[in-house]
Each structure stands twice: as structure tokens, then as C-alpha cells.
Design an enzyme around this catalytic site. Structure first.
Site, PDB file in Angstrom:
ATOM      1  N   ASN A  18     -52.021  72.357 159.234  1.00 47.93           N
ATOM      2  CA  ASN A  18     -52.309  73.940 159.571  1.00 47.93           C
ATOM      3  C   ASN A  18     -52.201  74.279 161.086  1.00 47.93           C
ATOM      4  O   ASN A  18     -52.789  73.462 161.884  1.00 47.93           O
ATOM      5  CB  ASN A  18     -53.575  74.255 158.880  1.00 47.93           C
ATOM      6  CG  ASN A  18     -53.568  74.116 157.369  1.00 47.93           C
ATOM      7  OD1 ASN A  18     -52.498  73.772 156.783  1.00 47.93           O
ATOM      8  ND2 ASN A  18     -54.611  74.010 156.826  1.00 47.93           N
ATOM      9  N   HIS A  40     -48.663  70.065 163.462  1.00 48.30           N
ATOM     10  CA  HIS A  40     -47.771  70.860 163.376  1.00 48.30           C
ATOM     11  C   HIS A  40     -47.851  72.107 164.593  1.00 48.30           C
ATOM     12  O   HIS A  40     -47.284  72.934 164.651  1.00 48.30           O
ATOM     13  CB  HIS A  40     -47.406  71.724 162.081  1.00 48.30           C
ATOM     14  CG  HIS A  40     -46.830  70.443 161.053  1.00 48.30           C
ATOM     15  ND1 HIS A  40     -46.766  70.919 159.644  1.00 48.30           N
ATOM     16  CD2 HIS A  40     -46.525  69.308 161.195  1.00 48.30           C
ATOM     17  CE1 HIS A  40     -46.586  69.783 159.272  1.00 48.30           C
ATOM     18  NE2 HIS A  40     -46.141  68.764 160.057  1.00 48.30           N
TER      19      HIS A  40
HETATM   20  N1  APR Z   1     -57.615  74.497 147.307  1.00 51.34           N
HETATM   21  C1  APR Z   1     -56.793  73.367 147.438  1.00 51.34           C
HETATM   22  N2  APR Z   1     -55.346  73.228 147.510  1.00 51.34           N
HETATM   23  C2  APR Z   1     -54.686  74.319 147.134  1.00 51.34           C
HETATM   24  C3  APR Z   1     -55.308  75.585 147.119  1.00 51.34           C
HETATM   25  C4  APR Z   1     -56.725  75.822 147.087  1.00 51.34           C
HETATM   26  N3  APR Z   1     -57.519  76.874 147.228  1.00 51.34           N
HETATM   27  N4  APR Z   1     -54.357  76.525 146.818  1.00 51.34           N
HETATM   28  C5  APR Z   1     -52.898  76.064 146.996  1.00 51.34           C
HETATM   29  N5  APR Z   1     -53.311  74.840 146.967  1.00 51.34           N
HETATM   30  C6  APR Z   1     -52.389  73.680 147.204  1.00 51.34           C
HETATM   31  C7  APR Z   1     -51.174  73.669 146.384  1.00 51.34           C
HETATM   32  O1  APR Z   1     -51.376  73.428 145.221  1.00 51.34           O
HETATM   33  C8  APR Z   1     -50.110  73.117 147.369  1.00 51.34           C
HETATM   34  O2  APR Z   1     -49.917  71.718 146.729  1.00 51.34           O
HETATM   35  O3  APR Z   1     -51.987  73.611 148.413  1.00 51.34           O
HETATM   36  C9  APR Z   1     -50.518  72.998 148.575  1.00 51.34           C
HETATM   37  C10 APR Z   1     -49.860  73.928 149.560  1.00 51.34           C
HETATM   38  O4  APR Z   1     -48.650  73.479 149.866  1.00 51.34           O
HETATM   39  P1  APR Z   1     -47.488  73.933 150.931  1.00 51.34           P
HETATM   40  O5  APR Z   1     -47.677  75.391 150.685  1.00 51.34           O
HETATM   41  O6  APR Z   1     -46.389  73.333 150.835  1.00 51.34           O
HETATM   42  O7  APR Z   1     -48.410  73.977 152.271  1.00 51.34           O
HETATM   43  P2  APR Z   1     -48.283  72.332 153.122  1.00 51.34           P
HETATM   44  O8  APR Z   1     -48.440  71.110 152.267  1.00 51.34           O
HETATM   45  O9  APR Z   1     -49.235  72.424 154.192  1.00 51.34           O
HETATM   46  O10 APR Z   1     -47.009  72.669 153.775  1.00 51.34           O
HETATM   47  C11 APR Z   1     -46.643  71.566 154.843  1.00 51.34           C
HETATM   48  O11 APR Z   1     -44.935  72.418 155.538  1.00 51.34           O
HETATM   49  O12 APR Z   1     -44.000  74.691 155.783  1.00 51.34           O
HETATM   50  C12 APR Z   1     -44.299  73.676 156.621  1.00 51.34           C
HETATM   51  O13 APR Z   1     -45.147  73.070 158.649  1.00 51.34           O
HETATM   52  C13 APR Z   1     -45.320  73.848 157.379  1.00 51.34           C
HETATM   53  O14 APR Z   1     -47.476  72.425 157.635  1.00 51.34           O
HETATM   54  C14 APR Z   1     -46.669  73.059 156.847  1.00 51.34           C
HETATM   55  C15 APR Z   1     -45.796  71.906 156.140  1.00 51.34           C
END
Ligand code: APR
Length: 271
Positions: free
Chosen positions: A107, A124
Site C-alpha cells: 500500500n 510500491h
Molecule cells: N479486508 C481484507 N481483504 C479485503 C478487504 C477487506 N476489508 N476488501 C477486499 N479485500 C481483498 C480482496 O478480496 C482482494 O483479494 O483485498 C484484495 C485487494 O486486491 P487488489 O485490489 O488487487 O490489491 P493488491 O493486492 O494490494 O494489489 C497489488 O497492484 O495495482 C497494483 O501496485 C498496486 O499495490 C498494488 C498491487
């Protein structure tokens, strides 16, 4: 209510070196949209894949700059949630007993810090760090707050769209760019190395709110498994990692983490 698997509770209670690996889901309950969840797609008409790239920056610096200014203002208007605070409490508790909890996050918000936890690695980058896109000189910049205090609204968006990136005061050639790792760019080597070392040495890893799609961060939970540490995945959905997790808790960060670290540990455990 159900309870957590006793072996899970033992692992939590006995862990002296915990690593929490977090993604956008960690901040979802604070009101910061995630990237890939259909219903909360970040700023619908754009996706990180579209704007978090050097090509997008070179094609339209104002748009990319404004998108990050908008995201920074949004984060400023949000508060850490109970999950951020639980990790801060756990970190303090372990530090006081000679152990440690290290936060490794994908994040770019500052909610872990505002929730009371020190962060070992922002893999990131950060919405609140800036550097020149020519000479790479770091620069201070205040993204400000939303005009009406309520960030993320469309009018706030159009207002930010107009703001071009400031010129670099050092080389006077380049413009300030966000201190974010864009797709295709290298992660800060020291940040990734610190994260990898932590997961190679921990005795428990907790993976919270990440879809486990973006490399190389997605490989980190396997480093913990490789060193023999159990891994708890906290996510209301399944991910490519779920079948490899020692435990998958299909709950959210703000509900499950406080339960996990509370001494009674009584909480629904569905697997
Ligand atoms: N609590 C826990 N998990 C949650 C919640 C919650 N309240 N709400 C959503 N999620 C989960 C979703 O099910 C999903 O698996 O969080 C995850 C979010 O996934 P992404 O949106 O893909 O985020 P992330 O994995 O951090 O993305 C990785 O991608 O866009 C790039 O650089 C950016 O750091 C980011 C990277």
C-alpha cells in the site's frame, strides 16, 4: 460463534517474529478503494494498469499527477481502521516482550503508520513521497486536502485534474513525479531485500488483503512457507495463495485482526 483453530491460536500466541504482508484490502474498511474488486474499482474509468505506468506519465503527466493528488487527498480524508490499529498493538506487545512484528506493505497510503505501526517496507512506494522525473532529486510536496474536506468526490477530481506537476526546483528541467513504483519499474532494492529477509526469518506470516497477483510481492508469502513458518491469509475472497496458506480466514482486516490478537481468540473460523 465458532472459534479459531487452536493450532492457529498457538501459532499466534507463541510467535516471536511476525511479518504482516498487506495489500489494498487492508485499507478498504478505511474507505480507500482497492484496485481489482469489481464493486469498488478505484475511480472507475481508470485503473492502476492504465495510469501507474511511465508510458501514461509521458503521455499525460497532468492526468497521472492529478490521479495521484486525488488519491493522496482521499487517503488524507480517511482514518486507519481497527485492523491497522490491531497490527500496531500487536507490534508494540511483541516489542515489549522482546519479539517483533514487521509490516511489509504494497500500500502507498500512510494508514499503517497513522494506525500506530512502524512499516519495514513500502514495496510500491508512497503517495506522500515525490522526486524529479529528470534528476530524481527527492522533493517535498503537500497534496493538500479535498476542497470540501470530503476527498474523492467528482468535483474534487475535476479540480485536481487541472493541476500540473510542479517543476523541479533543483534541475529546473524535470517535473515532480509521485514516489510510486509503477508497473514495469524496479522495486526499491533495499525495501524488497528487507521484506524478503524478514519473511525468510519469521516464525509466523499474516497475509492480509492482497489478491496475490502482482509480482514480486506475490512471491513473498512462499518465502515464509519455504522457511517453515505457518502463513495465515486474511481475505473475504480466495486468492492464488489460498490453497497454500496454512490457514485461510475468510474475514476482513478490521474484523478479523482484532479478534486474532485478542487473548480469548473466540471468533468465527471457517476452515
Ligand atoms: N479486508 C481484507 N481483504 C479485503 C478487504 C477487506 N476489508 N476488501 C477486499 N479485500 C481483498 C480482496 O478480496 C482482494 O483479494 O483485498 C484484495 C485487494 O486486491 P487488489 O485490489 O488487487 O490489491 P493488491 O493486492 O494490494 O494489489 C497489488 O497492484 O495495482 C497494483 O501496485 C498496486 O499495490 C498494488 C498491487
Amino acid at each position: 460463534t465458532g472459534t479459531f483453530d487452536p493450532d492457529l491460536l498457538d501459532a499466534v500466541a507463541s510467535a516471536q517474529h511476525v511479518v504482516a504482508l498487506t495489500g489494498a484490502g487492508m485499507s478498504a474498511e478505511s474507505g480507500v478503494p482497492t484496485f481489482r474488486d469489481a464493486q469498488t474499482g478505484l475511480w472507475e474509468q481508470y485503473s492502476a494498469e492504465d495510469l501507474a505506468t511511465e508510458d501514461a506519465w509521458l503521455a499525460d503527466r497532468n492526468l497521472v499527477w492529478s490521479w495521484y493528488q486525488w488519491r493522496a487527498r482521499l487517503v488524507r480524508a480517511c482514518e486507519p481502521n481497527a485492523g491497522h490499529r490491531a497490527l500496531g498493538e500487536w507490534q508494540t506487545r511483541l516489542r515489549d516482550s522482546g519479539g517483533r512484528l514487521e509490516v511489509v506493505t504494497q500500500n502507498v497510503d500512510d494508514l499503517h503508520e497513522r494506525g500506530g505501526a512502524e512499516v519495514l517496507s513500502h514495496l510500491h512506494g508512497s503517495l506522500f513521497e515525490f522526486r524529479c522525473d529528470e534528476c530524481s532529486e527527492p522533493a517535498e510536496h503537500d497534496p493538500g486536502v479535498a476542497a470540501d474536506g470530503r476527498a474523492g468526490s467528482d468535483e474534487d477530481l475535476t479540480e485536481t485534474l487541472a493541476s500540473p506537476p510542479p517543476a523541479c526546483a533543483s534541475c529546473r528541467i524535470g517535473r515532480l513525479r509521485p514516489g510510486i513504483v509503477w508497473f514495469g519499474e524496479m522495486l526499491p532494492v533495499d525495501a524488497f531485500d528487507r521484506a524478503q529477509d524478514a519473511l525468510a526469518e519469521c516464525d509466523l506470516a499474516v497475509v492480509i488483503g492482497t489478491s496475490g497477483i502482482v509480482q514480486p510481492a506475490a512471491a513473498l508469502p512462499y518465502v515464509a512457507l519455504g522457511n517453515g513458518a505457518p502463513v495465515i491469509e486474511i481475505n473475504p475472497a480466495e486468492t492464488p495463495f489460498t490453497d497454500h496458506a496454512t490457514w485461510h480466514l475468510d474475514g476482513t482486516a478490521a474484523t478479523t485482526l482484532p479478534q486474532l490478537i485478542s487473548t480469548d481468540g473466540a471468533a468465527p473460523h471457517r476452515r
